[in-house]
Scaffold this motif. Structure first.
Motif, PDB file in Angstrom:
ATOM      1  N   ILE A  99       0.840  -1.186   0.000  1.00 41.69           N
ATOM      2  CA  ILE A  99       0.000   0.000   0.000  1.00 41.69           C
ATOM      3  C   ILE A  99       0.883   1.247   0.000  1.00 41.69           C
ATOM      4  O   ILE A  99       1.787   1.366   0.834  1.00 41.69           O
ATOM      5  CB  ILE A  99      -0.932   0.033   1.240  1.00 41.69           C
ATOM      6  N   GLY A 100       0.625   2.148  -0.930  1.00 40.74           N
ATOM      7  CA  GLY A 100       1.310   3.431  -0.957  1.00 40.74           C
ATOM      8  C   GLY A 100       2.356   3.537  -2.045  1.00 40.74           C
ATOM      9  O   GLY A 100       2.932   2.547  -2.483  1.00 40.74           O
ATOM     10  N   ALA A 101       2.617   4.776  -2.456  1.00 39.85           N
ATOM     11  CA  ALA A 101       3.576   5.051  -3.521  1.00 39.85           C
ATOM     12  C   ALA A 101       5.006   4.742  -3.099  1.00 39.85           C
ATOM     13  O   ALA A 101       5.864   4.477  -3.930  1.00 39.85           O
ATOM     14  CB  ALA A 101       3.466   6.506  -3.958  1.00 39.85           C
ATOM     15  N   ASP A 102       5.278   4.756  -1.789  1.00 40.80           N
ATOM     16  CA  ASP A 102       6.628   4.483  -1.297  1.00 40.80           C
ATOM     17  C   ASP A 102       7.036   3.018  -1.467  1.00 40.80           C
ATOM     18  O   ASP A 102       8.198   2.671  -1.286  1.00 40.80           O
ATOM     19  CB  ASP A 102       6.754   4.902   0.166  1.00 40.80           C
ATOM     20  N   GLN A 103       6.114   2.159  -1.838  1.00 41.33           N
ATOM     21  CA  GLN A 103       6.394   0.733  -2.027  1.00 41.33           C
ATOM     22  C   GLN A 103       6.891   0.411  -3.440  1.00 41.33           C
ATOM     23  O   GLN A 103       7.201  -0.741  -3.733  1.00 41.33           O
ATOM     24  CB  GLN A 103       5.129  -0.096  -1.754  1.00 41.33           C
ATOM     25  N   LEU A 104       6.990   1.418  -4.295  1.00 47.12           N
ATOM     26  CA  LEU A 104       7.352   1.178  -5.694  1.00 47.12           C
ATOM     27  C   LEU A 104       8.735   0.531  -5.823  1.00 47.12           C
ATOM     28  O   LEU A 104       8.908  -0.426  -6.575  1.00 47.12           O
ATOM     29  CB  LEU A 104       7.288   2.477  -6.493  1.00 47.12           C
ATOM     30  N   ASP A 105       9.725   1.032  -5.092  1.00 49.48           N
ATOM     31  CA  ASP A 105      11.071   0.455  -5.173  1.00 49.48           C
ATOM     32  C   ASP A 105      11.092  -0.988  -4.668  1.00 49.48           C
ATOM     33  O   ASP A 105      11.807  -1.826  -5.212  1.00 49.48           O
ATOM     34  CB  ASP A 105      12.070   1.307  -4.388  1.00 49.48           C
ATOM     35  N   THR A 106      10.309  -1.277  -3.656  1.00 55.39           N
ATOM     36  CA  THR A 106      10.205  -2.644  -3.144  1.00 55.39           C
ATOM     37  C   THR A 106       9.618  -3.567  -4.207  1.00 55.39           C
ATOM     38  O   THR A 106      10.101  -4.681  -4.411  1.00 55.39           O
ATOM     39  CB  THR A 106       9.304  -2.681  -1.886  1.00 55.39           C
ATOM     40  N   LEU A 107       8.606  -3.081  -4.891  1.00 51.38           N
ATOM     41  CA  LEU A 107       7.954  -3.887  -5.925  1.00 51.38           C
ATOM     42  C   LEU A 107       8.865  -4.102  -7.132  1.00 51.38           C
ATOM     43  O   LEU A 107       8.850  -5.165  -7.741  1.00 51.38           O
ATOM     44  CB  LEU A 107       6.647  -3.226  -6.359  1.00 51.38           C
ATOM     45  N   VAL A 108       9.670  -3.112  -7.470  1.00 55.23           N
ATOM     46  CA  VAL A 108      10.612  -3.263  -8.577  1.00 55.23           C
ATOM     47  C   VAL A 108      11.650  -4.336  -8.233  1.00 55.23           C
ATOM     48  O   VAL A 108      12.070  -5.110  -9.089  1.00 55.23           O
ATOM     49  CB  VAL A 108      11.297  -1.914  -8.908  1.00 55.23           C
ATOM     50  N   ALA A 109      12.040  -4.404  -6.959  1.00 57.93           N
ATOM     51  CA  ALA A 109      13.075  -5.339  -6.526  1.00 57.93           C
ATOM     52  C   ALA A 109      12.586  -6.790  -6.444  1.00 57.93           C
ATOM     53  O   ALA A 109      13.409  -7.707  -6.401  1.00 57.93           O
ATOM     54  CB  ALA A 109      13.618  -4.917  -5.170  1.00 57.93           C
ATOM     55  N   ILE A 110      11.276  -6.989  -6.437  1.00 60.66           N
ATOM     56  CA  ILE A 110      10.740  -8.358  -6.385  1.00 60.66           C
ATOM     57  C   ILE A 110      11.168  -9.093  -7.652  1.00 60.66           C
ATOM     58  O   ILE A 110      11.026  -8.579  -8.748  1.00 60.66           O
ATOM     59  CB  ILE A 110       9.200  -8.347  -6.279  1.00 60.66           C
ATOM     60  N   LYS A 111      11.669 -10.278  -7.476  1.00 61.75           N
ATOM     61  CA  LYS A 111      12.101 -11.058  -8.638  1.00 61.75           C
ATOM     62  C   LYS A 111      10.918 -11.831  -9.193  1.00 61.75           C
ATOM     63  O   LYS A 111      10.102 -12.359  -8.454  1.00 61.75           O
ATOM     64  CB  LYS A 111      13.219 -12.012  -8.242  1.00 61.75           C
ATOM     65  N   SER A 112      10.875 -11.911 -10.500  1.00 61.30           N
ATOM     66  CA  SER A 112       9.810 -12.660 -11.150  1.00 61.30           C
ATOM     67  C   SER A 112      10.093 -14.154 -11.021  1.00 61.30           C
ATOM     68  O   SER A 112      11.200 -14.574 -10.676  1.00 61.30           O
ATOM     69  CB  SER A 112       9.700 -12.269 -12.621  1.00 61.30           C
ATOM     70  N   LYS A 113       9.104 -14.946 -11.318  1.00 58.95           N
ATOM     71  CA  LYS A 113       9.235 -16.394 -11.234  1.00 58.95           C
ATOM     72  C   LYS A 113      10.369 -16.891 -12.140  1.00 58.95           C
ATOM     73  O   LYS A 113      11.180 -17.731 -11.736  1.00 58.95           O
ATOM     74  CB  LYS A 113       7.909 -17.047 -11.634  1.00 58.95           C
ATOM     75  N   ASN A 114      10.445 -16.366 -13.349  1.00 54.84           N
ATOM     76  CA  ASN A 114      11.496 -16.793 -14.284  1.00 54.84           C
ATOM     77  C   ASN A 114      12.879 -16.400 -13.792  1.00 54.84           C
ATOM     78  O   ASN A 114      13.843 -17.147 -13.974  1.00 54.84           O
ATOM     79  CB  ASN A 114      11.236 -16.201 -15.671  1.00 54.84           C
ATOM     80  N   GLU A 115      13.005 -15.219 -13.170  1.00 58.68           N
ATOM     81  CA  GLU A 115      14.293 -14.804 -12.625  1.00 58.68           C
ATOM     82  C   GLU A 115      14.731 -15.719 -11.489  1.00 58.68           C
ATOM     83  O   GLU A 115      15.906 -16.075 -11.385  1.00 58.68           O
ATOM     84  CB  GLU A 115      14.223 -13.351 -12.143  1.00 58.68           C
TER      85      GLU A 115
END
Length: 171
Positions: free
Chosen positions: A118-134
């Motif tokens: 929740i919130g715009a401050d979570q954007l960097d956290t979401l970018v850092a999440i690795k995808s299943k293929n990664e």
């Protein structure tokens, strides 16, 4: 809008939410037509589905699903655009890239792999999440490393042994 139309739209939103493993909620009201068109093109290129929804209809659609989406309800204010993807970090990367040229796109919340952000401050956290293929690629690389070391040691040992035998035969 007629009640039958609302029911159809709610069902369509619910089906789309079921179809994808993650979705993002963003504020896009201040985007002009050109920026919106560029955003839609970028979404299409990345395989992300973009949908502008009414908050009340989205709320009803989420209530009708099996999972509990109550943490997202507080984010349903203003205009809401949904980004759907089966790659958890793809919409976050798109939003971050788009924000370099326009600050008008603001992340409200996200649902990724059964987690709420929740919130715009979570954007960097979401970018850092690795995808299943990664993650699969990393695991395969880790599994291959010991095997490569063994093969390398056997190959180098073989050439060393060959060198020793050749030296002995020359003497």
């Amino acid at each position: 809008m007629r009640k039958e139309d609302k029911g159809t739209i709610i069902a369509q939103i619910a089906d789309t939410v079921k179809e994808y493993s993650c979705f993002y909620l963003a504020e896009t009201a201040t985007l002009n037509a050109e920026k919106t068109s560029n955003l839609r093109r970028a979404c299409f290129k990345e395989g992300i589905k973009m949908m502008v929804v009414k908050n009340a209809l989205l709320h009803k659609a989420l209530e009708g699903l099996d999972a509990d989406y109550t943490p997202l309800y507080s984010s349903l204010k203003g205009s809401t655009t949904m980004f759907f993807s089966n790659v958890g970090n793809a919409p976050a990367k798109l939003i971050k890239e788009f924000r370099k040229t326009s600050e008008d796109l603001v992340l409200k919340a996200a649902y990724v792999e059964e987690g709420f952000y929740i919130g715009a401050d979570q954007l960097d956290t979401l970018v850092a999440i690795k995808s299943k293929n990664e993650l699969i690629a990393e695991v395969i690389a880790l599994l291959q490393s010991p095997a490569k070391n063994v093969v390398s040691a056997l190959q180098s040992g073989g050439s060393t042994l060959h060198g020793v035998l050749q030296t002995l035969s020359e003497r």
